[in-house]
Each structure stands twice: as C-alpha cells, then as structure tokens.
Design a protein around this motif. Structure first.
Motif, PDB file in Angstrom:
ATOM      1  N   TYR A 149       0.828  -1.203   0.000  1.00 32.29           N
ATOM      2  CA  TYR A 149       0.000   0.000   0.000  1.00 32.29           C
ATOM      3  C   TYR A 149       0.864   1.257   0.000  1.00 32.29           C
ATOM      4  O   TYR A 149       1.966   1.281   0.551  1.00 32.29           O
ATOM      5  CB  TYR A 149      -0.906   0.025   1.230  1.00 32.29           C
ATOM      6  N   THR A 150       0.326   2.315  -0.619  1.00 28.20           N
ATOM      7  CA  THR A 150       0.967   3.623  -0.631  1.00 28.20           C
ATOM      8  C   THR A 150      -0.012   4.638  -0.073  1.00 28.20           C
ATOM      9  O   THR A 150      -1.170   4.690  -0.508  1.00 28.20           O
ATOM     10  CB  THR A 150       1.363   4.043  -2.055  1.00 28.20           C
ATOM     11  N   THR A 151       0.419   5.435   0.898  1.00 25.02           N
ATOM     12  CA  THR A 151      -0.475   6.424   1.490  1.00 25.02           C
ATOM     13  C   THR A 151      -0.692   7.604   0.544  1.00 25.02           C
ATOM     14  O   THR A 151       0.228   8.046  -0.148  1.00 25.02           O
ATOM     15  CB  THR A 151       0.082   6.942   2.823  1.00 25.02           C
ATOM     16  N   VAL A 152      -1.911   8.097   0.529  1.00 20.43           N
ATOM     17  CA  VAL A 152      -2.275   9.270  -0.264  1.00 20.43           C
ATOM     18  C   VAL A 152      -3.038  10.238   0.628  1.00 20.43           C
ATOM     19  O   VAL A 152      -3.475   9.882   1.724  1.00 20.43           O
ATOM     20  CB  VAL A 152      -3.138   8.890  -1.489  1.00 20.43           C
ATOM     21  N   VAL A 153      -3.201  11.468   0.143  1.00 18.18           N
ATOM     22  CA  VAL A 153      -3.981  12.477   0.858  1.00 18.18           C
ATOM     23  C   VAL A 153      -5.077  12.985  -0.074  1.00 18.18           C
ATOM     24  O   VAL A 153      -5.169  12.575  -1.230  1.00 18.18           O
ATOM     25  CB  VAL A 153      -3.082  13.634   1.349  1.00 18.18           C
ATOM     26  N   VAL A 154      -5.913  13.878   0.430  1.00 25.18           N
ATOM     27  CA  VAL A 154      -7.049  14.363  -0.359  1.00 25.18           C
ATOM     28  C   VAL A 154      -6.596  15.007  -1.659  1.00 25.18           C
ATOM     29  O   VAL A 154      -7.214  14.825  -2.714  1.00 25.18           O
ATOM     30  CB  VAL A 154      -7.897  15.352   0.469  1.00 25.18           C
ATOM     31  N   GLU A 155      -5.499  15.763  -1.615  1.00 26.44           N
ATOM     32  CA  GLU A 155      -5.013  16.414  -2.831  1.00 26.44           C
ATOM     33  C   GLU A 155      -4.714  15.385  -3.927  1.00 26.44           C
ATOM     34  O   GLU A 155      -4.900  15.662  -5.120  1.00 26.44           O
ATOM     35  CB  GLU A 155      -3.761  17.243  -2.532  1.00 26.44           C
ATOM     36  N   ASP A 156      -4.264  14.200  -3.547  1.00 25.67           N
ATOM     37  CA  ASP A 156      -4.004  13.144  -4.529  1.00 25.67           C
ATOM     38  C   ASP A 156      -5.303  12.651  -5.159  1.00 25.67           C
ATOM     39  O   ASP A 156      -5.364  12.369  -6.361  1.00 25.67           O
ATOM     40  CB  ASP A 156      -3.279  11.969  -3.869  1.00 25.67           C
ATOM     41  N   LEU A 157      -6.350  12.532  -4.339  1.00 27.61           N
ATOM     42  CA  LEU A 157      -7.644  12.096  -4.860  1.00 27.61           C
ATOM     43  C   LEU A 157      -8.219  13.140  -5.817  1.00 27.61           C
ATOM     44  O   LEU A 157      -8.801  12.797  -6.851  1.00 27.61           O
ATOM     45  CB  LEU A 157      -8.623  11.848  -3.706  1.00 27.61           C
ATOM     46  N   GLU A 194      -9.284  12.600  -9.743  1.00 31.62           N
ATOM     47  CA  GLU A 194     -10.636  12.811 -10.239  1.00 31.62           C
ATOM     48  C   GLU A 194     -10.734  13.979 -11.224  1.00 31.62           C
ATOM     49  O   GLU A 194     -11.477  13.913 -12.205  1.00 31.62           O
ATOM     50  CB  GLU A 194     -11.594  13.064  -9.064  1.00 31.62           C
ATOM     51  N   TYR A 195      -9.993  15.036 -10.972  1.00 33.87           N
ATOM     52  CA  TYR A 195     -10.129  16.241 -11.785  1.00 33.87           C
ATOM     53  C   TYR A 195      -9.120  16.326 -12.934  1.00 33.87           C
ATOM     54  O   TYR A 195      -9.407  16.922 -13.972  1.00 33.87           O
ATOM     55  CB  TYR A 195      -9.993  17.493 -10.909  1.00 33.87           C
ATOM     56  N   ASN A 196      -7.934  15.751 -12.727  1.00 39.29           N
ATOM     57  CA  ASN A 196      -6.880  15.908 -13.728  1.00 39.29           C
ATOM     58  C   ASN A 196      -6.382  14.600 -14.322  1.00 39.29           C
ATOM     59  O   ASN A 196      -5.473  14.599 -15.151  1.00 39.29           O
ATOM     60  CB  ASN A 196      -5.696  16.668 -13.120  1.00 39.29           C
ATOM     61  N   GLY A 197      -6.955  13.485 -13.878  1.00 40.68           N
ATOM     62  CA  GLY A 197      -6.583  12.196 -14.445  1.00 40.68           C
ATOM     63  C   GLY A 197      -5.193  11.728 -14.063  1.00 40.68           C
ATOM     64  O   GLY A 197      -4.620  10.870 -14.743  1.00 40.68           O
ATOM     65  N   ILE A 198      -4.637  12.279 -12.984  1.00 44.50           N
ATOM     66  CA  ILE A 198      -3.309  11.854 -12.531  1.00 44.50           C
ATOM     67  C   ILE A 198      -3.442  10.544 -11.757  1.00 44.50           C
ATOM     68  O   ILE A 198      -4.221  10.439 -10.820  1.00 44.50           O
ATOM     69  CB  ILE A 198      -2.662  12.939 -11.656  1.00 44.50           C
ATOM     70  N   ASP A 199      -2.703   9.546 -12.173  1.00 42.89           N
ATOM     71  CA  ASP A 199      -2.849   8.211 -11.606  1.00 42.89           C
ATOM     72  C   ASP A 199      -2.564   8.180 -10.113  1.00 42.89           C
ATOM     73  O   ASP A 199      -1.663   8.854  -9.617  1.00 42.89           O
ATOM     74  CB  ASP A 199      -1.903   7.229 -12.302  1.00 42.89           C
ATOM     75  N   LEU A 200      -3.334   7.340  -9.440  1.00 43.87           N
ATOM     76  CA  LEU A 200      -3.055   7.020  -8.046  1.00 43.87           C
ATOM     77  C   LEU A 200      -2.139   5.809  -8.007  1.00 43.87           C
ATOM     78  O   LEU A 200      -2.017   5.086  -8.992  1.00 43.87           O
ATOM     79  CB  LEU A 200      -4.362   6.690  -7.311  1.00 43.87           C
ATOM     80  N   PRO A 201      -1.491   5.553  -6.864  1.00 45.26           N
ATOM     81  CA  PRO A 201      -0.697   4.330  -6.745  1.00 45.26           C
ATOM     82  C   PRO A 201      -1.587   3.102  -6.949  1.00 45.26           C
ATOM     83  O   PRO A 201      -2.819   3.186  -6.855  1.00 45.26           O
ATOM     84  CB  PRO A 201      -0.169   4.393  -5.308  1.00 45.26           C
ATOM     85  N   GLU A 202      -0.982   1.969  -7.210  1.00 44.41           N
ATOM     86  CA  GLU A 202      -1.742   0.752  -7.466  1.00 44.41           C
ATOM     87  C   GLU A 202      -2.622   0.376  -6.279  1.00 44.41           C
ATOM     88  O   GLU A 202      -3.759  -0.071  -6.446  1.00 44.41           O
ATOM     89  CB  GLU A 202      -0.790  -0.404  -7.782  1.00 44.41           C
ATOM     90  N   LYS A 203      -2.099   0.556  -5.053  1.00 41.93           N
ATOM     91  CA  LYS A 203      -2.870   0.232  -3.851  1.00 41.93           C
ATOM     92  C   LYS A 203      -2.847   1.441  -2.913  1.00 41.93           C
ATOM     93  O   LYS A 203      -2.081   1.489  -1.952  1.00 41.93           O
ATOM     94  CB  LYS A 203      -2.297  -1.012  -3.154  1.00 41.93           C
ATOM     95  N   PRO A 204      -3.704   2.428  -3.182  1.00 46.15           N
ATOM     96  CA  PRO A 204      -3.703   3.640  -2.349  1.00 46.15           C
ATOM     97  C   PRO A 204      -4.494   3.452  -1.067  1.00 46.15           C
ATOM     98  O   PRO A 204      -5.491   2.727  -1.025  1.00 46.15           O
ATOM     99  CB  PRO A 204      -4.381   4.670  -3.259  1.00 46.15           C
ATOM    100  N   ILE A 205      -4.055   4.112  -0.015  1.00 48.38           N
ATOM    101  CA  ILE A 205      -4.781   4.109   1.254  1.00 48.38           C
ATOM    102  C   ILE A 205      -4.582   5.461   1.921  1.00 48.38           C
ATOM    103  O   ILE A 205      -3.505   6.063   1.810  1.00 48.38           O
ATOM    104  CB  ILE A 205      -4.310   2.962   2.170  1.00 48.38           C
TER     105      ILE A 205
END
Length: 237
Positions: free
Chosen positions: A34-42, A46-57
């Motif tokens: 797992y890779t930690t993400v924050v709201v800015e990543d989400l 959603e808005y810019n199509g920038i990929d999230l890590p394979e297993k985000p948390i």
C-alpha cells in the motif's frame, strides 16, 4: 480512521491506539504494497486524471490531538507515509492561547506538521464538534434551510478563514463531526468550494474518475487491541 495516539495504556480504547500499534499498522501496509495518499491526490486523480498508486490508502486523524506531532509524525517520517489531520477550530484556538499543555494541537504545531510534508490539514468545523440537538453539523428538525445555511457558513467558514490566515493553506475537504452528514450540508459545502467530504460511514471507496465520488468518503475506525491482519482484512470484504 485514527483519533489519538498514546503511550499510556490506561488511555487506549476505541479511539486511542498505542504508538507501537500505529507503527505496526504502517509496517504491515508497506509490506502489503500500500501507498499512502492524501485528499489532494484524490482530487488530482478525479479532476486531472493523474494516476493514483496501485494500492492507495488514506490515513486520517480526526480532532487534531497534540500527540499526533509527538507520536505519529516521527513514524510517518520514518516510513515515508502521509496522513490527513482534520482539526476543530475552537480546540486549536484554546490550545494556542493557553499557558499549559493542552491535548489538542496549536497553530505552531499545525504549521510544523504542514512543513514536514507528511501531513495535510482539513476542516472539521470551528465549534460544531459537540453532540447537541443538531448532531454535529446536521440540519435540525424544524430548522429553515436559510437559517441552517447561515450557521454552516459562519462556523465552517470561520475555521476555513483561520486556517488560511495561520497556515496559508485552504482546505479542500470537510470532515463531518462524528460522521453525521446530510444532503443540505453537502449542498452548502459544495457552494463553499469544498470538493470532498469525509464521513465515518464504514467501507472502502471506489474511485473511477467521477468527481462526485469524493463526497461522503467512507472509512474504518481503528481501535486498539486488534492485530493488523484482522483489522485490515476488512478492506478485502
């Protein structure tokens, strides 16, 4: 969803875990890929199509306890993980003005968390984090929409302005007190510019590129006394 972290075994419970448990949680998540993400990543996804890590948390800490900087931040730094901390304005103001140790973060500590690069700050109301007839920030029975909107704008807007003044950052997400949400509040928060809301509804979120998916995000509360394998197995259900 975390709240407080403590080394005092007498304080451990549903909303307080030990520093050791937090560290073991993060070690487990790292080992599971797992890779930690924050709201800015989400938002970027959603808005810019920038990929999230394979297993985000997302690791979230509600209410802004000062132990976050003492016990959680060193672990986040050690394992290169990020977290979201949602603060209550009146708690922060009291802590910032007091001459004695307070259980909640003050503005200097909040800026220290932000400057670390490992913590994102979000809005958890200024003074609605109290169980009363409103139940958090829900509309009350018989309350007009206009009066309710005025109350939300005044309270949430006050903390939003304070965070901007004290840190230079404007939160993009709103964390509902006690997780209590309502459609009226969602509408007002959207108009205020919040692009995400966070609840205490239990579950895992599925994001597919629809901006509405960022509202009423679900979480799973992390109590003390449950081993990592048992607790995180809930994510696979």
């Amino acid at each position: 969803m975390y709240h407080n972290v403590s080394k005092n075994s007498k304080l451990l419970g549903k909303y307080t875990i030990s520093q050791k448990e937090l560290e073991e949680d993060i070690i487990y998540l790292k080992n599971q890929g797992y890779t930690t993400v924050v709201v800015e990543d989400l938002i970027a996804f959603e808005y810019n199509g920038i990929d999230l890590p394979e297993k985000p948390i997302m690791l979230t800490f509600d209410d802004g306890y000062s132990n976050i900087i003492k016990y959680a931040l060193p672990i986040l730094e050690k394992y290169d993980c990020k977290a979201v901390v949602s603060i209550v304005g009146e708690y922060v103001e009291k802590s910032s003005e007091s001459n004695y140790p307070d259980p909640y973060l003050n503005w200097n500590q909040i800026n220290e968390l932000i400057d670390s690069g490992y913590v994102e700050i979000q809005n958890h109301t200024y003074s609605m984090h109290t169980l009363d007839n409103r139940q958090g920030c829900r509309i009350m029975k018989g309350e007009s929409y206009e009066r309710y909107k005025e109350a939300i704008l005044k309270d949430v807007g006050k903390l939003q302005q304070l965070i901007k003044e004290k840190t230079g950052y404007s939160p993009k997400a709103f964390t509902y007190p006690y997780g209590f949400s309502c459609k009226e509040c969602n509408e007002i928060l959207r108009d205020m510019g919040f692009v995400s809301t966070i609840t205490c509804n239990i579950g895992v979120n599925s994001l597919r590129g629809n901006e509405d998916e960022l509202y009423e995000l679900k979480r799973i509360n992390r109590p003390t006394g449950i081993n990592q394998v048992s607790f995180f197995a809930q994510f696979n259900n």
